[in-house]
Write a protein that holds these residues in place. Structure first.
Motif, short mmCIF file in Angstrom:
data_model
loop_
_atom_site.label_atom_id
_atom_site.label_comp_id
_atom_site.label_asym_id
_atom_site.label_seq_id
_atom_site.Cartn_x
_atom_site.Cartn_y
_atom_site.Cartn_z
N PHE A 238 11.36 10.11 2.59
CA PHE A 238 10.98 8.74 2.94
C PHE A 238 9.68 8.36 2.23
O PHE A 238 8.98 9.21 1.67
CB PHE A 238 10.86 8.56 4.46
N ALA A 239 9.42 7.07 2.23
CA ALA A 239 8.23 6.54 1.57
C ALA A 239 7.63 5.46 2.44
O ALA A 239 8.33 4.85 3.28
CB ALA A 239 8.58 5.98 0.19
N MET A 240 6.34 5.21 2.24
CA MET A 240 5.66 4.17 3.01
C MET A 240 4.85 3.27 2.07
O MET A 240 4.18 3.75 1.16
CB MET A 240 4.74 4.79 4.07
N TYR A 241 4.94 1.98 2.34
CA TYR A 241 4.17 0.99 1.62
C TYR A 241 3.33 0.19 2.62
O TYR A 241 3.82 -0.17 3.69
CB TYR A 241 5.08 0.01 0.88
N LEU A 242 2.09 -0.07 2.24
CA LEU A 242 1.25 -0.97 3.02
C LEU A 242 1.09 -2.26 2.23
O LEU A 242 0.66 -2.24 1.07
CB LEU A 242 -0.11 -0.36 3.33
N ARG A 243 1.46 -3.38 2.86
CA ARG A 243 1.31 -4.69 2.24
C ARG A 243 0.07 -5.37 2.79
O ARG A 243 -0.16 -5.37 4.02
CB ARG A 243 2.52 -5.57 2.54
N ALA A 244 -0.70 -5.96 1.91
CA ALA A 244 -1.89 -6.73 2.30
C ALA A 244 -1.77 -8.11 1.67
O ALA A 244 -1.84 -8.25 0.45
CB ALA A 244 -3.16 -6.03 1.84
#
Length: 427
Positions: free
Chosen positions: A401-407
């Motif tokens: 799995f992977a994680m992205y943080l959007r700002a």
């Protein structure tokens, strides 16, 4: 393919600034490789258009609204968000301009991105650029007379218009739907859309579709150097099928090693300044088309990928992870941390989980913050239990799995690197 060549291709994916932009005399296989990667955004846009036009009522130059937030069943576009409702259409400006009316939006975040067929954001109309008062805009294709209110030039006759409207879901959905309905688009009647090959097609079919797409949506003059070098594949030809097959195989391997193109700083990969408007960075453009088609430019939103267990963006562990964030991040919009299951072809989609929770962000209800306002997010395949459950972001039951943080609407200190996110650590 031997191991030495495989490692060389991995290195190309890691360090090449473009598609062999300065090679003096590329081999035919290299030209085929570069041609494949150059055309990949066009192919992905055409594939996405064909897929989306299968939706009931969908049509060219007609806004179509998604009324629910994306979830684990949303598989039309890689790395979807769970913060905004999408509205979209594919434009055909061949027969004249289209007129877009944006309603007053007040304080609700929205953005209308218009991407040419090469996936460059030609314009983003929204909270950041025009504010909440709305207006009417004329979308004008190349070579057309710029008449009408607020003429806005689009670089190719065909384009993707993608609208995002912020919603918290639940009781807010009705108001968000009303906001969506206020957007109006009027455009000319469009011709039927041809069928094009996909990225997995045989080289002869792939390059035939690439040539057809380039005829429909010509490349800018600034790409002429590469187009001359790749003329056997993207131009008049002819080419050797065996050489083309070798070059395409190499190109596909480069996209497989695309994670090597990312540089991780303090546990996160930060977007390049040219995200969403790529210039001659054809390799970066191809990789984003595959892994994050429709990405906004960094002034609008920053997408940060966590380094993972392998240091290259992938998590595989069954244990618990923690991300500790300060009380506020340096942005004028909102943020969210999204969880994705990774597919074998390098794409990312939300994963089914018992909470129906695909993201955690500054608008997530019921989070437990620390006394100083900071936030500990607990990440894992199973519920961490106790007070940690409130801040649990579920990972897939199995697999990477992977994680992205959007700002959204990042401030200068996030854009220029003075602020860095804390790393995700094993708990």
């Amino acid at each position: 393919m031997n191991r030495r060549k495989l490692l060389a291709l991995a290195g190309a994916a890691s360090f090449a600034p473009g598609l062999q932009a300065h090679a003096a005399a590329p081999t035919n296989a290299t030209a085929a490789q570069d041609a494949y990667l150059y055309a990949l955004p066009l192919i992905e846009m055409a594939t996405t258009r064909a897929r989306m036009l299968k939706a009931p009522g969908a049509a060219i130059n007609k806004l179509d609204h998604t009324r629910t937030l994306a979830d684990h069943t949303s598989r039309r576009v890689t790395t979807p968000n769970n913060d905004t409702l999408y509205s979209w259409t594919f434009l055909d400006l061949t027969w004249g301009p289209a007129t877009l009316t944006i309603p007053p939006m007040g304080e609700r975040y929205y953005s209308v991105a218009v991407m040419d067929m090469f996936t460059n954001n030609n314009v983003v109309l929204g909270t950041r650029t025009i504010g909440g008062e709305g207006g009417t805009f004329t979308l004008v294709g190349p070579g057309q007379v710029a008449s009408g209110p607020n003429p806005t030039r689009i670089a190719t006759p065909h384009a993707w218009l993608l609208l995002r409207v912020l919603t918290d879901g639940g009781e807010d959905l009705a108001a968000a739907h009303k906001a969506q309905d206020g957007f109006q688009l009027k455009g000319p009647t469009a011709a039927p859309v041809p069928t094009y090959a996909t990225r997995d097609a045989a080289p002869d079919a792939y390059f035939a579709s690439a040539r057809a797409l380039l005829a429909s949506d010509p490349a800018p003059p600034s790409d002429l150097r590469l187009l001359r070098r790749t003329a056997p594949f993207l131009g008049a030809g002819p080419f050797d099928p065996a050489v083309a097959a070798d070059g395409v195989e190499e190109a596909r391997l480069i996209t497989m090693f695309a994670k090597g193109r990312q540089t991780f700083t303090g546990g996160w990969a930060y977007p390049r300044p040219n995200l969403g408007d790529y210039g001659q960075d054809y390799l970066y453009r191809a990789i984003v088309a595959l892994q994050g088609l429709g990405a906004l430019p960094v002034a609008e939103a920053m997408y940060m990928k966590a380094a993972g267990d392998d240091g290259a963006g992938t998590f595989i562990g069954d244990g618990l992870y923690r991300l500790s964030l300060p009380a506020r991040l340096p942005l004028d919009g909102f943020w969210s941390l999204s969880m994705y299951e990774a597919t074998k072809d390098g794409q990312f989609f939300f994963t089914d989980n018992p909470l129906g929770r695909y993201t955690i962000g500054d608008r997530t209800r019921g989070l437990k913050r620390n006394a100083d306002g900071s936030l500990d997010i607990w990440i894992g395949r199973t519920d961490p239990g106790g007070e940690r459950s409130a801040n649990w972001l579920p990972a897939p039951k199995a697999g990477p799995f992977a994680m992205y943080l959007r700002a959204y609407l990042p401030r200068a200190e996030l854009l220029d690197g003075r602020f860095r996110l804390p790393p995700v650590v094993k708990a």
